[in-house]
Write an enzyme that holds these catalytic residues in place. Structure first.
Site, PDB file in Angstrom:
ATOM      1  N   TRP A   1      78.603  60.963  63.976  1.00  0.00           N
ATOM      2  CA  TRP A   1      79.566  60.108  64.672  1.00  0.00           C
ATOM      3  C   TRP A   1      78.887  59.060  65.550  1.00  0.00           C
ATOM      4  O   TRP A   1      79.561  58.183  66.080  1.00  0.00           O
ATOM      5  CB  TRP A   1      80.512  60.970  65.500  1.00  0.00           C
ATOM      6  CG  TRP A   1      81.576  61.639  64.681  1.00  0.00           C
ATOM      7  CD1 TRP A   1      81.656  61.695  63.318  1.00  0.00           C
ATOM      8  CD2 TRP A   1      82.712  62.350  65.176  1.00  0.00           C
ATOM      9  NE1 TRP A   1      82.764  62.392  62.931  1.00  0.00           N
ATOM     10  CE2 TRP A   1      83.435  62.817  64.044  1.00  0.00           C
ATOM     11  CE3 TRP A   1      83.189  62.660  66.442  1.00  0.00           C
ATOM     12  CZ2 TRP A   1      84.610  63.558  64.167  1.00  0.00           C
ATOM     13  CZ3 TRP A   1      84.355  63.406  66.567  1.00  0.00           C
ATOM     14  CH2 TRP A   1      85.063  63.843  65.446  1.00  0.00           C
TER      15      TRP A   1
ATOM     16  N   HIS B   1      66.478  59.675  63.426  1.00  0.00           N
ATOM     17  CA  HIS B   1      67.339  58.662  62.817  1.00  0.00           C
ATOM     18  C   HIS B   1      66.751  57.285  63.081  1.00  0.00           C
ATOM     19  O   HIS B   1      66.146  57.043  64.127  1.00  0.00           O
ATOM     20  CB  HIS B   1      68.754  58.763  63.391  1.00  0.00           C
ATOM     21  CG  HIS B   1      69.765  57.972  62.640  1.00  0.00           C
ATOM     22  ND1 HIS B   1      69.909  56.610  62.797  1.00  0.00           N
ATOM     23  CD2 HIS B   1      70.687  58.345  61.710  1.00  0.00           C
ATOM     24  CE1 HIS B   1      70.874  56.185  62.005  1.00  0.00           C
ATOM     25  NE2 HIS B   1      71.365  57.210  61.335  1.00  0.00           N
TER      26      HIS B   1
ATOM     27  N   GLU C   1      67.499  57.761  54.470  1.00  0.00           N
ATOM     28  CA  GLU C   1      68.428  56.703  54.854  1.00  0.00           C
ATOM     29  C   GLU C   1      67.694  55.367  54.893  1.00  0.00           C
ATOM     30  O   GLU C   1      67.028  55.059  55.888  1.00  0.00           O
ATOM     31  CB  GLU C   1      69.037  56.991  56.229  1.00  0.00           C
ATOM     32  CG  GLU C   1      69.959  58.176  56.280  1.00  0.00           C
ATOM     33  CD  GLU C   1      70.816  58.162  57.543  1.00  0.00           C
ATOM     34  OE1 GLU C   1      72.046  58.180  57.414  1.00  0.00           O
ATOM     35  OE2 GLU C   1      70.262  58.110  58.643  1.00  0.00           O
TER      36      GLU C   1
ATOM     37  N   SER D   1      75.675  53.836  54.036  1.00  0.00           N
ATOM     38  CA  SER D   1      76.884  53.257  53.432  1.00  0.00           C
ATOM     39  C   SER D   1      77.479  54.140  52.342  1.00  0.00           C
ATOM     40  O   SER D   1      77.947  53.652  51.309  1.00  0.00           O
ATOM     41  CB  SER D   1      76.598  51.852  52.888  1.00  0.00           C
ATOM     42  OG  SER D   1      76.260  50.966  53.940  1.00  0.00           O
TER      43      SER D   1
ATOM     44  N   GLY E   1      79.833  55.969  59.540  1.00  0.00           N
ATOM     45  CA  GLY E   1      81.185  55.532  59.869  1.00  0.00           C
ATOM     46  C   GLY E   1      82.281  56.214  59.079  1.00  0.00           C
ATOM     47  O   GLY E   1      83.373  56.449  59.607  1.00  0.00           O
TER      48      GLY E   1
END
Length: 251
Positions: A10, A93, A163, A209, A231
């Site tokens: 989140w 991250h 990622e 994405s 998201g």
């Protein structure tokens, strides 16, 4: 057999009202055939754990400090996360690496602390667009993998999330062939370092994405064991179809 994992990050989103989305996600997947994880902001972690109690959803943190306690204003230790109800933590991250200058060595120390606290460590790696265009992707992610994952691990307690930095929140997604190339390479690197038994237990997630419209094709790629979703994990309307696609991939 590695159990598939759908993890939602989140990021810095959500106040108390966001817990309604967590409740909806938990309710929609009360008999989930895959592992589910939501990582809310630290301010919501304890309340999120209470909301998720008794469901198939587990709660995780978005970062932790490498030491247990001390004079580290604003930081949270892995033990504190566990005490608040977390079962996992995202580490390294790209937004942490960019915003806070985190290095592979620091991520490795944090991962070690997380594992010692009984948490699952989700270690993130990925290349920038400049590195991708320069043909450096495999060199970059392999170096990050080597530097960020501690020695002597239990493979069932470690997750690696690939990622690509340029795909996070941009709507851009690597081709399926590019995802496969990276994930297959990461698996071979892990086998070479830890041996087949440990390496084959480590789950490899794709992030960047991931949406309901592309999840199924991504989950069909070799060595993709799930997703770290940004998201699209903020609402049940977006996250639930991704979970369902992963369940289909799991058979």
């Amino acid at each position: 057999m590695r159990r598939k994992l759908a993890a939602g990050n989140w990021k810095m989103n959500g106040t108390g009202a966001a817990l309604d989305a967590l409740e909806a996600i938990a309710g929609a997947h009360s008999a989930a055939a895959v592992d589910l994880l939501i990582c809310p902001p630290a301010t919501l972690l304890y309340r999120a754990a209470q909301v998720a109690e008794g469901s198939r959803v587990r709660i995780g943190g978005q970062d932790c400090h490498a030491v247990t306690a001390g004079a580290h204003t604003g930081d949270i230790s892995a033990m504190m996360l566990a005490d608040a109800g977390a079962s996992a933590v995202i580490l390294g991250h790209s937004e942490r690496r960019a915003d806070h200058g985190e290095t592979d060595a620091q991520v490795c120390d944090k991962a070690r602390a997380a594992l010692e606290a009984g948490l699952i460590a989700i270690i993130c790696i990925g290349e920038t667009l400049a590195q991708r265009e320069a043909g450096q992707t495999l060199d970059v992610v392999c170096a990050q993998l080597a530097g960020s994952v501690p020695d002597g691990i239990d493979g069932t307690r470690v997750v690696v999330a690939y990622e690509p930095v340029w795909a996070i929140g941009t709507g851009l997604v690597p081709t399926l062939e590019q995802i496969a190339e990276v994930h297959d390479t990461l698996r071979q690197q892990l086998i070479g370092r830890f041996g087949s038994e440990t390496a084959e237990a480590i789950r490899l997630l794709y992030g960047g994405s991931v949406k309901p419209g592309n999840a199924a094709e991504i989950f069909a790629v070799s060595n993709v064991d799930g997703a770290l979703v940004g998201g699209a994990s903020l609402t049940a309307a977006d996250f639930s179809p991704i979970v369902s696609a992963l369940e289909q991939a799991a058979g």
